[in-house]
Structures are given as C-alpha cells and as structure tokens.
Write a protein that holds these residues in place. Structure first.
Motif, mmCIF file in Angstrom:
data_model
loop_
_atom_site.group_PDB
_atom_site.id
_atom_site.type_symbol
_atom_site.label_atom_id
_atom_site.label_comp_id
_atom_site.label_asym_id
_atom_site.label_seq_id
_atom_site.Cartn_x
_atom_site.Cartn_y
_atom_site.Cartn_z
ATOM 1 N N UNK A 44 79.855 28.536 27.216
ATOM 2 C CA UNK A 44 80.261 29.259 26.004
ATOM 3 C C UNK A 44 79.082 29.822 25.206
ATOM 4 N N UNK A 45 78.024 29.068 24.931
ATOM 5 C CA UNK A 45 76.927 29.631 24.116
ATOM 6 C C UNK A 45 75.937 30.488 24.914
ATOM 7 N N UNK A 46 76.159 30.631 26.216
ATOM 8 C CA UNK A 46 75.184 31.376 27.025
ATOM 9 C C UNK A 46 75.184 32.853 26.649
ATOM 10 N N UNK A 47 76.355 33.449 26.464
ATOM 11 C CA UNK A 47 76.409 34.877 26.126
ATOM 12 C C UNK A 47 75.733 35.177 24.787
ATOM 13 N N UNK A 48 76.020 34.391 23.704
ATOM 14 C CA UNK A 48 75.275 34.637 22.459
ATOM 15 C C UNK A 48 73.760 34.525 22.653
ATOM 16 N N UNK A 49 73.323 33.567 23.460
ATOM 17 C CA UNK A 49 71.896 33.411 23.713
ATOM 18 C C UNK A 49 71.330 34.647 24.415
ATOM 19 N N UNK A 50 72.048 35.163 25.419
ATOM 20 C CA UNK A 50 71.573 36.365 26.129
ATOM 21 C C UNK A 50 71.522 37.573 25.200
ATOM 22 N N UNK A 51 72.509 37.685 24.298
ATOM 23 C CA UNK A 51 72.505 38.775 23.322
ATOM 24 C C UNK A 51 71.317 38.635 22.377
ATOM 25 N N UNK A 52 71.098 37.416 21.914
ATOM 26 C CA UNK A 52 69.971 37.155 21.018
ATOM 27 C C UNK A 52 68.647 37.522 21.700
ATOM 28 N N UNK A 53 68.512 37.106 22.945
ATOM 29 C CA UNK A 53 67.298 37.403 23.712
ATOM 30 C C UNK A 53 67.128 38.903 23.903
ATOM 31 N N UNK A 152 88.521 23.298 24.565
ATOM 32 C CA UNK A 152 88.185 23.942 23.293
ATOM 33 C C UNK A 152 87.266 23.071 22.452
ATOM 34 N N UNK A 153 87.525 21.769 22.403
ATOM 35 C CA UNK A 153 86.677 20.853 21.623
ATOM 36 C C UNK A 153 85.254 20.819 22.183
ATOM 37 N N UNK A 154 85.150 20.783 23.502
ATOM 38 C CA UNK A 154 83.810 20.801 24.126
ATOM 39 C C UNK A 154 83.092 22.116 23.838
ATOM 40 N N UNK A 155 83.845 23.211 23.842
ATOM 41 C CA UNK A 155 83.253 24.524 23.535
ATOM 42 C C UNK A 155 82.723 24.554 22.109
ATOM 43 N N UNK A 156 83.500 24.017 21.163
ATOM 44 C CA UNK A 156 83.074 23.975 19.764
ATOM 45 C C UNK A 156 81.788 23.163 19.618
ATOM 46 N N UNK A 163 73.907 26.656 17.775
ATOM 47 C CA UNK A 163 73.613 27.238 16.461
ATOM 48 C C UNK A 163 72.606 26.385 15.699
ATOM 49 N N UNK A 164 72.789 25.071 15.745
ATOM 50 C CA UNK A 164 71.847 24.171 15.055
ATOM 51 C C UNK A 164 70.468 24.250 15.699
ATOM 52 N N UNK A 165 70.429 24.357 17.012
ATOM 53 C CA UNK A 165 69.148 24.468 17.744
ATOM 54 C C UNK A 165 68.404 25.750 17.367
ATOM 55 N N UNK A 289 78.796 33.657 17.800
ATOM 56 C CA UNK A 289 79.112 32.220 17.833
ATOM 57 C C UNK A 289 80.264 31.883 16.892
ATOM 58 N N UNK A 290 80.279 32.540 15.716
ATOM 59 C CA UNK A 290 81.381 32.298 14.791
ATOM 60 C C UNK A 290 82.719 32.672 15.420
ATOM 61 N N UNK A 291 82.745 33.789 16.119
ATOM 62 C CA UNK A 291 83.978 34.190 16.811
ATOM 63 C C UNK A 291 84.358 33.181 17.885
ATOM 64 N N UNK A 292 83.332 32.660 18.578
ATOM 65 C CA UNK A 292 83.594 31.656 19.608
ATOM 66 C C UNK A 292 84.036 30.324 19.003
ATOM 67 N N UNK A 293 83.632 30.058 17.739
ATOM 68 C CA UNK A 293 84.095 28.864 17.041
ATOM 69 C C UNK A 293 85.514 29.036 16.518
#
Length: 592
Positions: A44-53, A152-156, A163-165, A289-293
C-alpha cells in the motif's frame, strides 16, 4: 409484528469460530487469502513512496531517462498490485461460497430429520430464510467481512508507519481531524447495525407471510380476504422499507462527513507544508496516503456491520443446527430384518403435540400379521396421530410401540418406513411428472411396475389420456388434477413400494362413488396377507375389518368386530346409527 430484538454490541467470537470451522476443508485457500492480505498491506505505501521519489528527485533535477524508468516501474507495480487485489477478492469470495455450499447442505440435511413438531411450530418461510437467505449472508463474512477487514487494518498500519517514517510532525498535523472520524464511524456502525438487524427480521417475516399466503391463496380468494391480507403484507413491507431507509440515512450522513474530514486534513497538510517548506513530493505523497487511509476507514465500519450481520445470520442458522428435537440417524446395529411380518402393538402409549395436553391417553392394542384393523371416531379423537407415531414421525411421551415385537426406536428408520405404505387424506404432490410423483424419483422402480400398479386400480387409461401420459407435469401440489385424482396417484405410490404394513387414512373420502369402487377393489387385493390399518369416517368401508378400534378424545372406548360392536350397543353402535339415519335421510330427500 413482534418487537425487534436489541442486537448485541459485540459479535460472538464463539459463533465466528464455529463459522470458521466450516472453512477447515479449505484451510489452504484461507491461509493464502491471509498471506495476500499481508502482501497487499505491505504494497500500500509503495506507490506514495515512488511518487515522492519521482517528484523530489527526478522531476526537480530534470532527470529525463530516470523519470521514464521510474514511470515504467510504477506502471508495472500498479499492474502487479491490481492482479493481487483481483485474486484476493476472487479467493475470498470463492472461500465464502464454498462455506455457504457446505453449510446449506448441512442445514438442509438437519431440516430433513427434524421431528414434525418443529414444522408444526415454525413457519415454513422462516425455515426457508434460514436455509437460503441467512446462509447467503455468511458468504459476506469471508468476501466482505473478516479477511477484507484484516487487510484494511494492515493497510492502515503500513500507511501510518510510512507517514511517520517520512515526517512525524506532518503526520500528527494531518491527523488532527481523526477523532471526529472515529466518533462518526462509531455512531455510523451502531446505527447501521440496528437497521440491518431490523431488515433481517423484516425479511424473515416477509418470507414467512408470502410463503403461507401463496400456499393458502385459494382460501384467501374464496373468502374475499385479498384486501385485508394485502394490508397485513403492506404493514410488514413498510417495516422492511423503514429499516432500509434508516440505514440509507446513516450512509448519507457518514460519507459526506468523511469527505469533509479528508478535505480538512489535506488543507492542514498544504498549510503546514508551505509554512515549514516541506518538499513538494512529500506533500504529494502525504495527500495520496490520506486517500489510502480514508478509503479503508470509509468502508471499514460498513464492512464491520456486514461481518456482524453475517454473525447474526450464523447465530440463526446454528439454532437450526443445534435443534435437539430431531430423529438421530439409525446406528449400524439398528434392527433391519429382511422380511417384516407386520405385527403391530401399542402398549400404554401417551402422546401430546403440546406438553400437558395429551392427544392419546394410555392407548393399547395389537394387530396380528395379516389382520385388517379399522380405527374410527369423531374428528380430533387421535386417529391420524396413531399412524404418525407408527412411522416415528413424532416421539411418544411414554409407553411403547412395537412392530414384530421390536420397539420402533430400535428399528432402522429407513427400513421401518419402507415397510409401511401410507395413503393420506390430504395428498401432497410435488412439482414434476406423474412418474416422478408415484415413484418419488426412485430409479429402481421401472415404468412397467408403475403401469402394472396403475392398471390394478384402473388408473392407467386415465393417465394415458393426459398430455404426455406418465410424463405429464402435475404442477406444484398437483394443481392440474382433481382431489380424487391426486388421491388415486398416491394410492399407486403406496402400491409400488409393496409394504408389509398398509395404512389408509380416509383413503376414499375425496373420491366419487365410481373411483371409490375402483380403490375398494384394489384395496381388497392389496390387504390380502398384509397388516392393514384403515381410518375411515364412513363406517360402510370398514365393516369387513377383523378388528375395529373406537377412539374418543384420545382414549380407546371399544375394540371388536363390526357385529360384536353393534351387539354391544355402545359407542360404535351410536356412530353407526347416526350415519345410517343420515344416509336414509339423504336418500329420502333425493327421492323427493
């Protein structure tokens, strides 16, 4: 309408474990679905990371070749994630349907072996709901409930961890509106859960009402009750509508609330990012990430309600499975004689459909092999109850019933019932052909045997005149045949199984004189060297019986032959005199 019971605040873990026990044969797919849930959460967080990069490193530095490469990687990753989500959805739905199939077979098998008193007490529509609709809801536990909620809980957790990292301060800022979301989610869950519970009760009531009134439509129309019955249906249907509208209202309030909170969080990200000079790629990744949350949070309450409704449906289904009022399968050691002589003995039998309201009171009699025993008495005296007990359709309260000096409780149930042929007054025919109904789809009975039995009571020619002959569809409950014709078909059904014991419950009460003569001729052949119990209101049909039992209010008043009972001048003689006078009066009126 009964009041709607208050739903449980928390679903029953014991029930959930019991549902999961039905998934045991498919444990490999269950574990695979869990593994997919974990992998998808990590993805789940891989796509936001790739966008950020991409934004922070490649776009800002104008690295064209690297930008193309990272874009290709994102497309490939998106395709992989899409395939994983598709397979995850497929395998959870497959698992749910497999459990539903197994559970429905188990429930129907249990229903088949319930004692008839359960069908006397429970509306057929309610049992239909338990077997079909409630079990279908259990599919949602797997397809939309337990495993998807876990995913869903694991994704959150993974998204929040990412996000914290990246920036813990920005994470805390954008989560400021979250308490409102948690509070709204709780009230939404509670409101929808209550509404769904009302919906399930309303569906059960609707099924029971429709089933009963479709079956009794002839009575409804004959007594011009259409308007009143429609008003009752409309009232039940309004309850169903109101319950659904309340759930719709909760959805209509909750989803816009989520969008407002999401927009507020995005606004806080932009404000804090511009104030602290956060990189554009980081802000973009946080918005993603907010959308994914919010996507799982927006539906997780709904999924939890689906899970809870699946648990409620499971609880209802398990009430059927846990019903102890059933006839257990016969053990291997049960009595299975190759030949049944046909001796019947009732020894001080007490029985009541309702506790403390006995229908039979200390009934005792013996029918020797080959004897014809007639049972007479007023309506409600317990005549039909005796044959129901002989077949073990009900369990007696006390006493003993023996066939060939062996208690019916020790008999193999299938062997017992195969050796007892029954022709009932109220004939039930299934939707299907004449052949299906007289053989009950027993492939061991050939068409030649059916035709031979039909010829015995002069029904062959009538059947052959029907369109398609023995393949004629009699429709549901034999709607296309007269009552007398249906009874004649049930007589063929009894003849085909060549029983050692024959029971005729008012077998000629619904046929005309000509048909009665045909049946009487067949009866004379059939009861030869066979134990027979004949229940009749018309005493003229049982005068040649070896023994006549007179019942009144569940008690045996007299036993003897026709001549003996007339000579006694007791209960039977009075019945005979009343029918004789009535017949004489009818002949006199017709003559005039």
């Amino acid at each position: 309408m009964s009041s709607t019971p208050t739903p449980k605040k928390n679903f029953d873990l014991a029930i959930l474990k019991r549902v999961l026990s039905f998934a045991r044969p498919y444990r490999s797919r269950f574990y695979i679905s869990i593994a997919f849930a974990i992998v998808l959460a990590a993805f789940t967080p891989v796509r936001p990371y790739l966008i950020q990069l991409t934004v922070n490193k490649y776009i800002s530095n104008h690295w064209a070749n690297a930008l193309i490469n990272i874009t290709i990687i994102q497309i490939l990753f998106l395709l992989l994630e899409t395939w994983l989500r598709f397979y995850f959805s497929y395998i959870t739905s497959w698992l749910g349907q497999a459990v539903v199939k197994d559970m429905r077979v188990t429930v129907y098998e249990k229903v088949l072996h319930l004692n008839l008193r359960q069908f006397d007490r429970t509306p057929i529509g309610t049992l239909t709901t338990r077997t079909v609709d409630d079990i279908e809801r259990i599919n949602d536990i797997f397809a939309e409930g337990l495993i998807p909620i876990l995913a869903d809980l694991l994704s959150i957790i993974c998204v929040l961890g990412y996000m914290i990292w990246v920036d813990w301060r920005l994470t805390l800022i954008c989560l400021i509106p979250f308490p409102l979301l948690i509070l709204g989610t709780y009230y939404f869950k509670e409101s929808v859960n209550k509404s769904f519970h009302r919906v399930r009760n309303a569906v059960s009531s609707l099924n029971a009402f429709v089933q009963e009134h479709l079956t009794g439509m002839q009575i409804v129309q004959a007594f011009a009750r259409e308007k009143k019955e429609f008003e009752k249906f409309d009232e039940i249907n309004k309850e169903h509508r109101n319950a659904n509208i309340k759930a719709i209202f909760a959805y209509s309030v909750f989803f816009p609330l989520v969008e407002i909170i999401l927009a507020t969080s995005i606004g806080l990200i932009v404000w804090f990012g511009s104030k602290e000079a956060v990189e554009a790629g980081t802000i973009t990744a946080f918005i993603l990430c907010l959308n994914l949350l919010f996507r799982p949070l927006r539906i997780i309450a709904d999924k939890f309600n689906v899970l809870q409704m699946g648990i409620i449906s499971s609880e209802r289904v398990f009430k059927v499975l846990d019903n102890e009022d059933f006839l257990p399968p016969s053990p291997e050691t049960a009595y299975k004689p190759k030949k049944v002589k046909g001796k019947i003995e009732f020894d001080r039998v007490w029985f009541g459909y309702v506790k403390d309201q006995p229908v039979l009171k200390d009934v005792s009699f013996i029918a020797q092999p080959g004897e014809t025993v007639a049972i007479v008495g007023h309506t409600g005296s317990g005549k039909t109850t005796i044959i129901s007990l002989l077949n073990r359709l009900y369990q007696i309260n006390s006493g003993q019933i023996l066939i060939d000096d062996v208690s019916v409780d020790q008999w193999d149930t299938e062997t017992l019932r195969k050796n007892i042929g029954v022709v009932l007054q109220d004939v039930f025919l299934f939707a299907g052909t004449v052949m299906d109904n007289v053989t009950l789809r027993n492939t061991d009975i050939s068409r030649e045997k059916v035709e031979e039995a039909a010829k015995l009571i002069d029904m062959h020619e009538f059947i052959m005149r029907l369109p398609g002959g023995y393949d004629y569809n009699v429709m549901e409950r034999g709607a296309t045949l007269s009552l007398g014709q249906r009874q004649l078909l049930s007589f063929i059904r009894a003849l085909l199984y060549n029983p050692s014991i024959l029971i005729l419950d008012e077998a000629t009460s619904s046929v005309d004189t000509e048909s009665e003569q045909k049946i009487q001729k067949a009866i004379d052949t059939l009861i030869s060297n066979r134990t027979s119990i004949i229940i009749a209101h018309r005493l003229s049909t049982i005068q040649r019986a070896d023994k006549i039992i007179v019942l009144d209010k569940g008690e045996i008043k007299e036993i003897g032959s026709h001549t003996e009972l007339l000579q006694k001048g007791g209960f039977y003689a009075k019945l005979h005199q009343m029918q004789f006078e009535k017949k004489a009066h009818t002949i006199h009126v017709n003559a005039q």
